[in-house]
Design a protein around this motif. Structure first.
Motif, PDB file in Angstrom:
ATOM      1  N   TYR A 768       0.829  -1.219   0.000  1.00 38.61           N
ATOM      2  CA  TYR A 768       0.000   0.000   0.000  1.00 38.61           C
ATOM      3  C   TYR A 768       0.856   1.258   0.000  1.00 38.61           C
ATOM      4  O   TYR A 768       0.434   2.291  -0.497  1.00 38.61           O
ATOM      5  CB  TYR A 768      -0.973  -0.043   1.174  1.00 38.61           C
ATOM      6  CG  TYR A 768      -1.865  -1.264   1.102  1.00 38.61           C
ATOM      7  CD1 TYR A 768      -2.791  -1.398   0.078  1.00 38.61           C
ATOM      8  CD2 TYR A 768      -1.718  -2.313   2.014  1.00 38.61           C
ATOM      9  CE1 TYR A 768      -3.586  -2.531  -0.027  1.00 38.61           C
ATOM     10  CE2 TYR A 768      -2.501  -3.447   1.916  1.00 38.61           C
ATOM     11  CZ  TYR A 768      -3.425  -3.559   0.893  1.00 38.61           C
ATOM     12  OH  TYR A 768      -4.198  -4.682   0.780  1.00 38.61           O
ATOM     13  N   THR A 894      -7.816   8.049   9.516  1.00 36.59           N
ATOM     14  CA  THR A 894      -6.621   8.624   8.882  1.00 36.59           C
ATOM     15  C   THR A 894      -5.350   8.209   9.604  1.00 36.59           C
ATOM     16  O   THR A 894      -4.314   7.968   8.977  1.00 36.59           O
ATOM     17  CB  THR A 894      -6.730  10.154   8.840  1.00 36.59           C
ATOM     18  OG1 THR A 894      -6.991  10.654  10.162  1.00 36.59           O
ATOM     19  CG2 THR A 894      -7.844  10.601   7.898  1.00 36.59           C
ATOM     20  N   HIS A 897      -4.731   4.667   8.605  1.00 39.06           N
ATOM     21  CA  HIS A 897      -4.275   4.649   7.213  1.00 39.06           C
ATOM     22  C   HIS A 897      -2.806   5.019   7.111  1.00 39.06           C
ATOM     23  O   HIS A 897      -2.029   4.368   6.385  1.00 39.06           O
ATOM     24  CB  HIS A 897      -5.145   5.607   6.385  1.00 39.06           C
ATOM     25  CG  HIS A 897      -4.636   5.823   5.002  1.00 39.06           C
ATOM     26  ND1 HIS A 897      -4.119   7.035   4.573  1.00 39.06           N
ATOM     27  CD2 HIS A 897      -4.528   4.973   3.947  1.00 39.06           C
ATOM     28  CE1 HIS A 897      -3.735   6.918   3.321  1.00 39.06           C
ATOM     29  NE2 HIS A 897      -3.980   5.681   2.911  1.00 39.06           N
ATOM     30  N   LEU A 955     -10.695   0.255   4.776  1.00 39.48           N
ATOM     31  CA  LEU A 955     -10.070   1.424   4.146  1.00 39.48           C
ATOM     32  C   LEU A 955     -10.258   1.413   2.637  1.00 39.48           C
ATOM     33  O   LEU A 955     -10.384   2.468   2.011  1.00 39.48           O
ATOM     34  CB  LEU A 955      -8.587   1.470   4.506  1.00 39.48           C
ATOM     35  CG  LEU A 955      -8.267   1.734   5.990  1.00 39.48           C
ATOM     36  CD1 LEU A 955      -6.771   1.637   6.234  1.00 39.48           C
ATOM     37  CD2 LEU A 955      -8.785   3.101   6.433  1.00 39.48           C
ATOM     38  N   PHE A 960      -9.593   5.011   0.970  1.00 39.10           N
ATOM     39  CA  PHE A 960      -8.341   5.501   1.543  1.00 39.10           C
ATOM     40  C   PHE A 960      -7.151   4.863   0.832  1.00 39.10           C
ATOM     41  O   PHE A 960      -6.105   5.487   0.682  1.00 39.10           O
ATOM     42  CB  PHE A 960      -8.278   5.168   3.041  1.00 39.10           C
ATOM     43  CG  PHE A 960      -8.996   6.174   3.912  1.00 39.10           C
ATOM     44  CD1 PHE A 960      -8.310   7.226   4.495  1.00 39.10           C
ATOM     45  CD2 PHE A 960     -10.347   6.070   4.133  1.00 39.10           C
ATOM     46  CE1 PHE A 960      -8.973   8.136   5.291  1.00 39.10           C
ATOM     47  CE2 PHE A 960     -11.019   6.974   4.939  1.00 39.10           C
ATOM     48  CZ  PHE A 960     -10.339   8.024   5.514  1.00 39.10           C
ATOM     49  N   ILE A 961      -7.312   3.609   0.450  1.00 41.59           N
ATOM     50  CA  ILE A 961      -6.250   2.912  -0.282  1.00 41.59           C
ATOM     51  C   ILE A 961      -6.869   2.312  -1.527  1.00 41.59           C
ATOM     52  O   ILE A 961      -8.087   2.192  -1.651  1.00 41.59           O
ATOM     53  CB  ILE A 961      -5.581   1.813   0.575  1.00 41.59           C
ATOM     54  CG1 ILE A 961      -6.630   0.811   1.078  1.00 41.59           C
ATOM     55  CG2 ILE A 961      -4.818   2.418   1.731  1.00 41.59           C
ATOM     56  CD1 ILE A 961      -6.049  -0.316   1.881  1.00 41.59           C
TER      57      ILE A 961
END
Length: 962
Positions: A768, A894, A897, A955, A960-961
């Motif tokens: 990631y 966040t 993440h 996520l 987010f990813i």
């Protein structure tokens, strides 16, 4: 007028027909002799087989007259009789007797009237002659009229047509009587078959044979009596008709050539009908009888081969394998009985040497025994015998229901295909299930041998690694005791093999005999072929339905997951939108279940034997014992290395998740090239965004001289005459997700691109992190080869876990998961089937949780161990509810993440990324740690492995990813 010629009428004109009928009884005499000689010895060993062979030879020459259906060819066209008929005159003229003019008893009224007219005409003629005689000097005497006798045609009428008319009822009775005797022989043979092959009752068959013999002798006597009087009877008829021929009583028109031909055709047709009907019945019985005898020979062959191969198998098990395994158990028991204080280095070496020498030899001995091949041999030989048997037989069902038989009622039975489809296929299915049991026992035998080897070696290595501590000595003794238990299990496996062989071959012989005999019984045979056709059609329909069902289920699962992901994405977007807009909602607090689960996991793992814990440590591998080769990745790495050797630009970056095995791949690749080039291993264990820390790490490239400028380092590397391979792990630690914190990363890329000729760069990066860096900075352009780790399949993870477990020597038992509701099919299973089912359920849940991440799979496995007792490990799935992740707020998401894409963050890096004070960072990180979402390793906070996979999915759903 033809000149009168006297014809001769010799006696015994039908001797050839009589002899032919007597000869037709020879087959029954032979059957009677065969049964009479063999029936007293039928219980003796081999007597029944010899009787069947002799009967088969006898039937191969009899009851086969399918195409002979005419009386004349059967009796030599009556050639001898026709030769006698040629001696009769064509035409003979004689004076009629007085009786031809006077009414006789039995004459019809019309004949009487015609005789009256004839007599009046005769007397009128005599009156006229008397008047004429008055004028003659020489008087004429009164005479009766003359008549013409066609003796040849009359003889043909009497001795051919008359004979056939007299023969017809006798011949019908003769054939019926013969049919009854053949049926009795056939039924008698079936009774003997029932007794010898199916365990039926034994009857007094000698009485039955005596009755058949009496019937045969009586028929022969009747036959001789019939032919003894037939000549005299027909001669009398010929003389009687000769007197009447050409008169009112028997006109010559009745024996005209045309009517004679028609009469012969009629009687021959009637005889042909009788003969054909009976011959078809004989053929139907004989054909089915031959089929039964062929099947009986198959039964003999299969039983003989089964007995022979069962003997070979039992000899292999009891005489070859068992003594070797008894000796192994004795030696292992001796090792396990050594006091744990007496383990000297030379004693440990003795154990290792013995195991390394004996176990491979025993494994080879098991394979050399070829148990499964010998087990398969009778069925293979049976298939070959069926392939060589007759392909087709004719069958007429009415013949076995005492009904008339015609040619149209015969139909061909594909016996070879019927045996294959109706008997061999079900038998093979039954045999395959038993074969699998034997194969499982053989596999368990070899697996236990390997487990003994692995357990012994691992126990000794563990004892040495712990430097002979008391706890390690206890673990060594426990490990050796488990090997003795494995040896006991192998002895039980051998005993089970012997029982299985004896039971299977005895059962299969009985089953094949029963099915083959019953399958070709007349009442079943006609329905058998139709059933097979229906079965094949049903199998085709079933296959199509299964294919359609699988496709439907696959599509349903696909669309269900698609709808589920769409719903999840919509729900999270809606949920986060409310959070961003400040719309109040009732939040779901993070449950303490996760932190409790984490605490319980640590305690549960700590209670396991230390040797077992070491098996599942998530550490990079350096030896082959646990290594599962990643062939595609290694091939790409070797290709890149070859390109670098040829002077091409070839930097490599390995991309994978945490715990995916990049370091292990580095280790084995380094071992493969260590003899060719010097190697340097560099590891970025924590975040390094300051220049001086990067140069400190890279000092080894400049012979440990102090370097403060990247260009200076590049110059020193390029001026070196030595080509090297540099492994740099975790390049994601060279950046922080913040403006201006990518400097060290770009310095590294500059170094890599300008030193490619001298250094083969092999780097690694978390998956990631790579996706983010490539999306924001296009870092893929700096590497010639990007090798993304392919995920382990569920089967590979399963094999990896069980392979490590085998080294422990523990037995496994899978318990029902929490909240498990057994279905009816599960309750019907035996213990072994239930274990296989629960094992599949467990690994299915493990695969869904770990999703190809080996580190997570190991943790899940260790946490699932509920009990270790008496050398057995019990596995039970403990589920945990991760729905609380849906209630995480944006700041928490966040933070998680950032920690995910950096592989871990310290308090300082966290405050730098989020531009907050260190106290605020500490509070934020500690709350997530207390909730079980993070775990602290030194000064670095990392994602808790237990929630790693679920958090990644969460996520991803929130974008987010990627």
């Amino acid at each position: 007028m033809v000149k009168e010629k006297q014809g001769s009428v010799p006696g015994n004109k039908y001797h050839f027909v009589e002899q032919q009928l007597l000869d037709s009884l020879a087959f029954e005499k032979q059957l009677l002799d065969l049964l009479s000689n063999k029936i007293a010895q039928i219980d003796e060993e081999g007597a029944y087989t010899g009787y069947t062979a002799a009967l088969s030879d006898l039937l191969s020459c009899n009851l086969q007259e399918e195409h002979i259906s005419s009386f004349l060819p059967t009796h030599n066209d009556l050639t001898d009789l026709h030769a006698l008929l040629e001696t009769f005159d064509e035409l003979h003229v004689a004076e009629q007797a007085a009786e031809r003019f006077h009414s006789q008893p039995g004459d019809a009224a019309g004949i009487r009237l015609q005789k009256l007219g004839k007599r009046l005409a005769l007397k009128l003629g005599w009156g006229m002659q008397w008047c004429a005689n008055l004028l003659r000097t020489k008087k004429k005497a009164k005479r009766y009229w003359k008549h013409q006798i066609p003796r040849a045609r009359l003889a043909e009428y009497v001795y051919v047509i008359g004979f056939c008319e007299l023969l017809q009822p006798f011949y019908a009775d003769f054939l019926k009587d013969r049919e009854q005797r053949i049926r009795q022989f056939y039924l008698l043979d079936r009774e003997i078959e029932q007794y010898r092959l199916r365990g039926g009752e034994k009857s007094d068959w000698s009485l039955r044979l005596a009755d058949i013999e009496d019937s045969l002798e009586e028929r022969m006597t009747l036959l001789k009596q019939f032919f003894a009087g037939i000549d005299e009877q027909l001669d009398e008829q010929f003389i009687r008709l000769s007197e009447k021929a050409g008169t009112i009583e028997f006109s010559n028109k009745r024996i005209s050539a045309k009517k004679i031909a028609r009469g012969k055709a009629k009687v021959f047709k009637q005889l042909d009908g009788l003969l054909e009907a009976e011959l078809l019945v004989f053929f139907a019985i004989g054909e089915h009888w031959r089929l039964k005898l062929q099947n009986r020979s198959l039964i003999f062959r299969f039983n003989e081969q089964s007995a022979e191969n069962a003997s070979v198998l039992l000899e292999q098990i009891n005489q070859t394998l068992k003594p070797a395994f008894i000796l192994l158990k004795k030696e292992l028991s001796g090792f396990a009985s050594v006091d744990k204080q007496q383990w000297a280095p030379e004693k440990l070496e003795t154990v290792n040497e013995y195991v390394e020498k004996q176990i491979p030899g025993l494994v080879q001995l098991v394979y050399q025994a070829r148990l499964v091949n010998v087990f398969d041999r009778p069925l293979v030989q049976l298939e070959e015998a069926v392939g060589k048997s007759a392909e087709m037989y004719q069958f007429a069902a009415p013949a076995f229901a005492a009904k008339p038989v015609s040619r149209k009622l015969f139909h061909k039975i594909a016996t070879r295909e019927l045996i294959r489809g109706g008997i061999l296929e079900p038998l093979k299915q039954e045999f395959d299930s038993e074969r699998k049991k034997l194969l499982v026992l053989v596999q368990k035998l070899t697996t236990n041998l390997e487990e003994i080897r692995y357990t012994t070696n691992y126990s000794v290595d563990f004892y040495r690694s712990q430097q002979g501590t008391e706890e390690a000595a206890g673990e060594l003794k426990a490990g050796l005791e488990r090997t003795v238990k494995k040896a006991d299990e192998m002895m039980a496996y051998l005993a089970a093999m012997a029982q299985l062989v004896e039971a299977v071959f005895q059962q299969q012989g009985k089953l094949f005999t029963e099915q083959l005999i019953q399958y070709f019984e007349p009442q079943h045979l006609q329905r058998t072929e139709k059933k097979n056709l229906r079965r094949e059609a049903a199998a085709r329909r079933k296959a199509l339905m299964q294919q359609y069902f699988k496709k439907s289920v696959s599509l349903a699962k696909h669309y269900f997951h698609l709808l589920k992901s769409l719903h999840s994405a919509f729900y999270h977007r809606y949920f986060n939108l409310k959070s961003l807009l400040g719309i109040s909602y009732v939040s779901e607090p993070i449950s303490t279940e996760l932190s409790n689960y984490l605490s319980e996991t640590k305690q549960a793992i700590a209670r396991l034997p230390l040797m077992y814990q070491k098996l599942y440590e998530n550490v990079p591998l350096t030896e082959d014992r646990f290594y599962t080769p990643r062939r595609p990745e290694m091939q790409q790495l070797n290709a890149a290395f070859a390109n670098w050797q040829d002077g091409r630009f070839s930097p490599v970056c390995l991309v994978g998740e945490q715990g995916s095995g990049t370091t292990t791949l580095f280790n084995f690749f380094e071992q493969s090239i260590a003899a060719k080039y010097p190697t340097i291993r560099l590891v970025l264990n924590e975040n390094q965004v300051e220049d001086h820390r990067l140069f400190e790490l890279l000092r080894t490239l400049s012979n440990h001289t102090v370097v403060t400028d990247i260009d200076e380092l590049i110059d020193q590397v390029n001026r070196s005459n030595e080509r090297r391979v540099v492994f740099l792990e975790n390049i994601h630690n060279l950046f922080l997700r913040n403006s201006g914190d990518f400097g060290n990363l770009f310095l590294l890329f500059k170094l890599i691109s300008q030193t490619n000729q001298q250094i083969f760069w092999v780097t690694s990066c978390y998956l990631y992190s790579w996706k983010l860096l490539n999306y924001t900075n296009s870092i893929a352009a700096y590497f010639a080869h990007i090798i993304e780790f392919s995920p382990f399949s569920s089967d590979q993870i399963r094999d990896l876990i069980l392979k490590r477990h085998q080294l422990s020597g523990f037995s496994l038992r899978f318990l029902e998961p929490e909240g498990f509701s057994p279905k009816r099919n599960f309750l019907k299973m035996d213990d072994e089937q239930q274990q296989a089912f629960l094992k599949d359920v467990f690994f299915e849940e493990l695969g869904a949780y770990a999703q190809s991440n080996l580190r997570l799979a190991f943790i899940y496995w260790l946490r699932a161990i509920s009990q270790v007792e008496n050398g057995e490990i019990s596995i039970r799935t403990k589920r945990i509810d991760f729905s609380f992740l849906n209630s995480l707020k944006t700041p928490e998401l966040t933070t998680l993440h950032s920690i995910l894409i950096h592989g871990g963050l310290g308090q300082k890096e966290h405050s730098r990324i989020f531009r907050c004070s260190t106290e605020a960072s500490f509070r934020s990180l500690m709350v997530l740690t207390d909730d079980g979402l993070l775990e602290k390793q030194g000064a670095i906070y990392r994602i808790n492995p237990l929630v790693y996979r679920v958090l990644v999915s969460q996520l991803k759903s929130l974008n987010f990813i990627y």
